[in-house]
Write a protein that holds these residues in place. Structure first.
Motif, PDB file in Angstrom:
ATOM      1  N   UNK A 334      31.317  37.514  36.585  1.00 15.98           N
ATOM      2  CA  UNK A 334      31.020  36.559  37.654  1.00 15.98           C
ATOM      3  C   UNK A 334      29.588  36.757  38.143  1.00 15.98           C
ATOM      4  N   UNK A 410      30.369  36.619  45.001  1.00 16.78           N
ATOM      5  CA  UNK A 410      31.747  36.934  44.632  1.00 16.78           C
ATOM      6  C   UNK A 410      31.770  38.137  43.697  1.00 16.78           C
TER       7      UNK A 410
ATOM      8  N   UNK B  83      37.132  36.118  35.883  1.00 16.92           N
ATOM      9  CA  UNK B  83      38.479  35.792  36.342  1.00 16.92           C
ATOM     10  C   UNK B  83      38.508  34.534  37.204  1.00 16.92           C
ATOM     11  N   UNK B  84      37.335  34.079  37.563  1.00 23.82           N
ATOM     12  CA  UNK B  84      37.268  32.925  38.458  1.00 23.82           C
ATOM     13  C   UNK B  84      37.529  31.656  37.669  1.00 23.82           C
ATOM     14  N   UNK B 155      37.852  26.908  47.521  1.00 20.56           N
ATOM     15  CA  UNK B 155      36.447  26.617  47.269  1.00 20.56           C
ATOM     16  C   UNK B 155      36.172  25.112  47.315  1.00 20.56           C
ATOM     17  N   UNK B 204      30.032  31.695  56.895  1.00 22.39           N
ATOM     18  CA  UNK B 204      29.927  33.087  56.463  1.00 22.39           C
ATOM     19  C   UNK B 204      31.313  33.733  56.493  1.00 22.39           C
ATOM     20  N   UNK B 207      33.377  32.438  53.679  1.00 27.25           N
ATOM     21  CA  UNK B 207      33.012  33.023  52.385  1.00 27.25           C
ATOM     22  C   UNK B 207      33.617  34.408  52.212  1.00 27.25           C
ATOM     23  N   UNK B 208      33.481  35.230  53.253  1.00 24.99           N
ATOM     24  CA  UNK B 208      34.018  36.588  53.148  1.00 24.99           C
ATOM     25  C   UNK B 208      35.527  36.526  52.923  1.00 24.99           C
ATOM     26  N   UNK B 210      37.095  34.205  51.439  1.00 26.37           N
ATOM     27  CA  UNK B 210      37.308  33.782  50.052  1.00 26.37           C
ATOM     28  C   UNK B 210      37.118  34.960  49.100  1.00 26.37           C
ATOM     29  N   UNK B 211      36.092  35.774  49.355  1.00 23.86           N
ATOM     30  CA  UNK B 211      35.875  36.934  48.484  1.00 23.86           C
ATOM     31  C   UNK B 211      37.077  37.875  48.544  1.00 23.86           C
ATOM     32  N   UNK B 212      37.570  38.095  49.757  1.00 25.98           N
ATOM     33  CA  UNK B 212      38.729  38.989  49.904  1.00 25.98           C
ATOM     34  C   UNK B 212      39.933  38.439  49.154  1.00 25.98           C
ATOM     35  N   UNK B 214      39.880  36.488  46.578  1.00 19.56           N
ATOM     36  CA  UNK B 214      39.678  36.549  45.140  1.00 19.56           C
ATOM     37  C   UNK B 214      39.920  37.952  44.609  1.00 19.56           C
ATOM     38  N   UNK B 215      39.377  38.938  45.257  1.00 21.79           N
ATOM     39  CA  UNK B 215      39.493  40.279  44.692  1.00 21.79           C
ATOM     40  C   UNK B 215      40.853  40.901  44.936  1.00 21.79           C
ATOM     41  N   UNK B 220      41.425  31.521  43.862  1.00 26.88           N
ATOM     42  CA  UNK B 220      41.110  30.841  45.116  1.00 26.88           C
ATOM     43  C   UNK B 220      41.942  29.581  45.247  1.00 26.88           C
TER      44      UNK B 220
END
Lengths: 505, 738
Positions: A334, A410, B83-84, B155, B204, B207-208, B210-212, B214-215, B220
């Motif tokens: 990514x 990401x 993985x996205x 997203x 912001x 986004x954070x 979304x990152x959480x 995803x991982x 998403x």
């Protein structure tokens, strides 16, 4: 002759034909010279598309090779070796794409010594394309250093008031880094007896595992290469040459500088540091991420405080390239793919910003933010184009910048190599700050009441040539923003291959 | 697909047209609009929005014939890397179609209204060419909003989320060269910028989050994230708490909750239809939608839910207090909107998703009605102001018009013919007119009074909106607000009392507004001469008024009438429907009536006189001052964030980066040392003859090139450059001719 018809050889050296033609032209026939340069660059672009048509994106390896033994002295094997893979094809295309746009931007802006200008510009294209295609370290180094020369003259001869200072600083600064890289290249050549990168990659793991090259040495080599590339990127705190170079460079120079030359640095990390020194790469990742994060925040903050719009955009590059570095050293698909795409994105959006600033500068001869204001009212097309480019630069979803920034953040957020989500978390604040400085710039120039300059000048909106110059950039802003799939498809196999050799604890 | 087939199986294939229809409208106006008349531009835009409404209706129909089953429509690949894996996929279910209906329904009405409103607005502001631009932005907004509510992943939602933020920026700053009163100023563009940046702070958080997601859940896409949350099978796990709280930051930005609400009052700089559509009915409710959409995550994080609910409730009361102390008709409504959004956020925080959604819908009706009526009032006053002026300057010109200070010829966007003459004769009197524009504020309620006689239609419409907002039986707002209060009363006592207090203040400030605007005697010439608005403006208002009266029927608290609850249940799962509680309903109605009565005692019985200070000023003292000055929150932000940030920026740029790093370290230390070394070390002791001879030879040999470079004086760089170039030429020659 067979040598000359190799696709990549043709692509790299075709601009020389234009150079030759221009050399024999009368320097007074400026229009003709411009056309020759433009047509040359357009044919080069067509060749790049032809190359792309032959490119197989599902193949992660180097392809469309042009490979000849060149210098064989004392067991050193130096090749003339050009090839392309998923890591570089987009940058090659970007170079061929931005050159005609830059040449078009000079149409009325450069009146002085057009002949020399175009010769240097086409020579620059040769160097840049060569950098992205060379698969032999020696050849790479020649192209790498070669790009300095025309750029030096472009800044030094056609630049602003402090052009000589800026040109020399640009030259010396980048060269200082390159010398360290040269030492490292020679060391690698001595150890591996080759400069051909695939051959080198075959030999190096053995040297690493046998202890012939220790981890410490590997780290030193990494640092030597990194020195050259970090200056070029430029990574904080090695960015001091950039604002000078950008502010003084003529518009076309700024477009190419931001659009392509800076990418040579990030590309160098990608192609050489990560591939040649995998162990050191993993070790260095958190440190690079730290510098990148500082650069993102610092660049954005400093950008906001600029009075000169070109300087503002120049510092924004420090911030943007910080994102690219963060993504590269996330060392996951990514992050790395996002970073490569963001190299292209930055070329397009920052290229567009410099192009547009050049257009208004041609009319007003000032870049002071405070004298502008209310331009949108007088130049509606210009204002709209500028708005889209600004939004692309600040990463608005639906436009190209977002796709890159998002995948980078990401990737970095969950990167095992970086090891902490804090870097990406703090870097995401850079996204807020990008809105602060970009909107500040857009407001001060285009919104609000009419400023001093808008009052006193009869300003004309973009003409057809200018619209044609900027339109291709806009197309790509939307294309990459809305449908980046083809781009990721090109990147994915090569990125996977690149990362497969890394051992990340 | 054949029509009969579609009727039986659904119109899901039309989903992309939710976005394409307004985009097509936008493009037509963008490309051909210059040649169009205002009416054509407005009609194209309204039809585009109307088409989106038709699609929404068909989609809702499709969901209902499929018994509420969710459908996806994949349009194209988007981002696939590592993985996205994300596509442009539309998600059609009962929740998204409900939002679509509200957006395109209210949106289309506002498009129509705006034809009339903008026709006058662009003339008052003296830039007729901008009419077209307004509708382009408005269509863009509808498209973005549709992406927001129909996306199948966080997203894609985010694309719409920032897209509407952009439209908000463009429309708040629509009159970017002036302030609200039409004076040459940076104020409107400042407001626009502020909205965008504050929203980015919220983004912001998004986004954070979304990152959480995803991982932790490797996706998403909504259902995959929810599946991941379910698999955690933990209550209040750190992951879900973090995700939901970061999402709350996004919600606070977009839906104007504490502490990020500060952009919304300034957003009133936009033309009134914008305030109604974006800053009341649709965009600002996106945060509420987000929480409902994320219900499966919030359900596993009750602690975070509590934070959400408290944020909403505190915002509801806090904003209501500010609304009491405002004089601008739109500012009152703006703070009222923040307050009502607080109700919705509190509701969804408590898990009362149906109640929150219900209030979202009814609020869209009556708040749009109120804003548009306020717009009608403002234009009415402008007309009256004109009329009065016109009478004073009767001997000058038969065409009514007003001049802003920066009277730029409006030819920029075509339509030269409409920029009526700027002859000398007029210019003479320009100054006098500018004066009067500057001193007259058509939005200031202190300039109004007695409008019920001059603008009767607007008056009745405003009354309906007010009563609905105040929550008086049986208007729409009564049912939806009551549902929220009832839920709170059962589970969250603190929130119940906060919201009840807010409801009381709501009725009070609306009463205050009604008495100040429509009753008493005109306090300004303009109010005395105010004129009613044309039908193109009032007709859409009538539709909204009907909806404000009857909108409660969507979800009556009686067995068999929980239509909305049942409908949304398809998506968020059946929610327990509470029967009407007479105690809760009684308290809130009694309090609302009491508040209106008190407002009558203060503002109705003795109407405000010209230049008379607000009657509450004296008895409330510092409290009123606080409400009037918006509790100084903007000033606090200025001192705590903006000023320090600017100072740090300038310090970094001027001192650190330039004076220290650039001038001192680079120019003095590095370059200086280099010069010193070369001077001392090389010049004196090195064999100058050899070096010089070599350099001279090189220079001679390459004179033809150096002629072009004479300006550059540095010999070292030149020689180096030339040798590199020469080398390349030699190598090439060798390769080619070997």
């Amino acid at each position: 002759m067979e040598f000359l018809l190799q696709p990549l050889t043709l692509l790299t050296f075709f601009p020389l034909i234009g150079v030759l033609v221009i050399l024999f032209m009368n320097s007074e026939s400026k229009a003709a010279i411009r056309w020759v340069a433009l047509v040359t660059s357009l044919i080069t672009f067509a060749i790049s598309l032809w190359v792309f048509a032959q490119f197989n994106s599902s193949n992660p390896d180097l392809q469309i090779e042009a490979k000849y033994p060149w210098i064989q002295v004392a067991g050193w094997n130096i090749y003339y070796y050009l090839a392309v893979d998923g890591l570089s094809i987009l940058l090659v295309l970007l170079t061929a794409f931005l050159t005609p746009i830059s040449i078009l931007s000079t149409w009325t802006a450069i009146e002085d010594r057009v002949k020399d200008f175009m010769i240097f510009f086409l020579l620059l294209e040769v160097g840049m394309t060569g950098v992205f295609l060379a698969q032999d370290l020696f050849l790479f180094y020649i192209f790498w250093e070669f790009t300095l020369v025309p750029m030096y003259f472009l800044i030094g001869l056609w630049g602003g008031p402090r052009r000589v200072y800026a040109a020399i600083k640009f030259f010396l600064y980048t060269m200082a880094g390159s010398i360290l890289m040269l030492v490292a290249i020679l060391y690698l050549g001595v150890k591996t007896l080759t400069f051909n990168i695939p051959d080198m990659l075959a030999v190096l793991p053995g040297l690493y595992s046998s202890g012939e090259i220790t981890s410490a040495t590997q780290m030193l080599l990494f640092i030597a290469f990194a020195a050259a590339f970090a200056i070029k990127v430029p990574m904080w705190p090695l960015h001091s040459w950039l604002p000078d170079a950008h502010v003084e460079a003529p518009t076309a120079g700024s477009i190419i500088l931001a659009g392509v030359l800076l990418k040579m640095g990030t590309y160098g990390f990608l192609r050489f540091n990560i591939q040649l020194f995998p162990e050191a790469t993993v070790q260095a990742a958190p440190w690079i991420a730290l510098l990148a994060t500082i650069g993102i925040i610092y660049g954005a903050a400093v950008s906001y405080a600029q009075a000169d719009v070109k300087k503002l955009v120049a510092y924004s590059s420090v911030s943007h390239l910080g994102f690219v570095m963060l993504g590269l050293f996330a060392l996951n698909p990514e992050g790395v793919a996002g970073a490569i795409l963001q190299m292209v994105n930055h070329g397009i959006s920052t290229g567009a910003l410099f192009l547009l600033i050049g257009m208004i500068y041609e009319q007003t001869h000032t870049r002071e933010l405070k004298v502008y204001g209310g331009l949108w009212k007088i130049m509606p097309i210009f204002g709209t184009v500028m708005l889209i480019s600004s939004l692309s630069s600040m990463g608005l979803p639906g436009l190209n910048g977002f796709v890159g920034e998002f995948t980078i953040l990401l990737g970095a957020f969950g990167s095992k190599a970086i090891g902490s989500a804090w870097y990406a978390g703090i870097s995401a604040i850079g996204v807020i700050m990008a809105a602060v400085y970009i909107l500040y710039m857009f407001q001060k120039m285009f919104l609000g009441p009419l400023g001093e300059i808008t009052h006193h000048h009869e300003l004309k909106d973009l003409n057809w040539r200018e619209i044609i110059t900027v339109a291709p950039l806009l197309v790509f802003m939307f294309w990459i923003g809305l449908y980046p799939a083809p781009f990721f498809n090109i990147l994915a196999p090569a990125v996977d291959k690149l990362l497969s050799v890394l051992v990340i604890p | 697909m054949h029509l009969s087939e579609a009727i039986n199986s659904g119109f899901f294939f039309l989903a992309p047209w939710l976005v394409f229809a307004p985009i097509v409208g936008l493009l037509i106006n963008l490309i051909f609009g210059r040649q169009f008349s205002e009416k054509t531009v407005g009609t194209v835009a309204s039809l585009a929005s109307g088409a989106a409404f038709v699609v929404s209706v068909l989609l809702a129909y499709s969901v209902s014939i499929n018994h509420g089953e969710m459908m996806r429509w994949r349009l194209a690949e988007w981002i696939h890397i590592g993985q996205l894996s994300l596509d442009w996929t539309f998600r059609i279910d009962s929740l998204s179609t409900t939002m679509m209906l509200v957006i395109s329904g209210v949106g289309t009405l506002i498009h129509i209204y705006a034809i009339g409103y903008m026709h006058e607005d662009v003339r008052f502001k003296n830039d007729v060419g901008r009419f077209r631009r307004f509708f382009i932005f408005l269509n863009l907004f509808i498209a973005s909003m549709m992406i927001l509510v129909s996306g199948d992943s966080y997203l894609m939602l985010f694309v719409g989320w920032e897209g509407v933020g952009l439209c908000s920026f463009l429309l708040i700053g629509f009159w970017y060269e002036m302030d609200i009163l039409g004076r040459s100023s940076w104020a409107n563009s400042d407001a626009a910028k502020k909205a965008f940046i504050v929203n980015r702070v919220g983004d912001f958080g998004f986004l954070i989050a979304a990152f959480l997601m995803f991982w932790n859940f490797h996706s998403l896409q909504f259902d995959e994230v929810f599946e991941g949350v379910r698999a955690l099978s933990a209550i209040n796990s750190p992951v879900t708490i973090a995700i939901t709280l970061f999402l709350l930051v996004g919600v606070a930005g977009k839906s104007a909750q504490i502490p990020l609400y500060i952009w919304l009052p300034d957003a009133m700089a936009g033309p009134t239809p914008v305030s109604a559509l974006i800053h009341a009915a649709t965009m600002v409710t996106a945060g509420v939608y987000l929480v409902i959409r994320s219900a499966p995550i919030y359900a596993t994080a009750p602690d975070a839910q509590h934070v959400v609910a408290m944020t909403g409730a505190v915002t509801a009361l806090f904003a209501a207090t500010i609304a009491v102390g405002q004089y601008d008709i739109k500012k009152v409504l703006a703070y009222s909107t923040i307050s009502q959004l607080g109700f919705m956020v509190a509701a969804v925080g408590m898990g009362a998703y149906v109640a929150g959604m219900f209030h979202l819908i009814t609020h869209a009706f009556f708040k749009a009605l109120l804003f548009l009526s306020a717009g009608s009032v403002i234009l009415g006053l402008e007309r009256g102001h004109h009329h009065a002026e016109h009478a004073a300057h009767a001997h000058h010109d038969e065409k009514p018009k007003k001049k802003a200070k920066n009277n730029i010829p409006s030819k920029v966007e075509g339509h030269e013919e409409v920029s009526h003459g700027h002859d000398d004769h007029e210019a003479e009197h320009g100054e006098a007119r500018v004066e009067s524009v500057e001193t007259f504020d058509p939005g200031d309620m202190r300039n109004m009074g007695g409008l019920r006689k001059t603008m009767p239609v607007t008056f009745w419409l405003y009354m309906i909106g007010t009563v609905a907002l105040a929550g008086i039986f049986p208007f729409a707002g009564f049912w939806s607000k009551d549902e929220i209060l009832l839920d709170a009363s059962l589970h969250f006592t603190t929130i119940y009392w906060l919201l009840t207090a807010a409801a009381f203040l709501t009725a009070f400030y609306m009463g205050r507004q009604i008495w100040m605007v429509f009753f008493g005697e005109p306090r300004h010439e303009a109010a005395a001469h105010a004129e009613e608005s044309p039908k193109v403006m009032t007709l859409p208002l009538v539709v909204l008024a009907v909806l404000s009266v009857a909108g409660g029927a969507l979800n009556l608290p009686f067995e068999g009438f929980h239509n909305l609850g049942h409908w949304l249940g398809y998506t968020i799962g059946e929610v327990e429907s509470l029967p009407l509680d007479l105690k809760v309903a009684g308290i809130s109605t009694a309090l609302a009536l009491l508040a209106i009565l008190i407002s009558w005692f203060i503002y109705g019985r003795n109407p405000l006189k010209v230049n008379q200070p607000d009657p509450l000023k004296k008895p409330l003292g510092p409290i009123f001052k606080g409400m009037e000055s918006k509790w100084m929150v903007d000033e606090i932000y200025q001192a705590l964030i903006i000023t320090p940030f600017t100072k740090i920026s300038y310090f970094l740029a001027d001192v650190i980066d330039w004076r220290f790093w650039h001038d001192f370290v680079h120019d003095k230390v590095i370059a200086g040392t280099y010069n010193w070394v070369s001077e001392i070390g090389l010049n004196r002791y090195a064999d100058q003859k050899v070096i010089d001879a070599f350099a001279n030879w090189l220079a001679d040999a390459t004179q033809w090139v150096s002629a072009a470079m004479r300006k550059v004086q540095n010999g070292f760089v030149r020689s180096y450059a030339l040798s590199v170039m020469l080398g390349v030429v030699l190598i090439l020659g060798y390769l080619i001719f070997k």
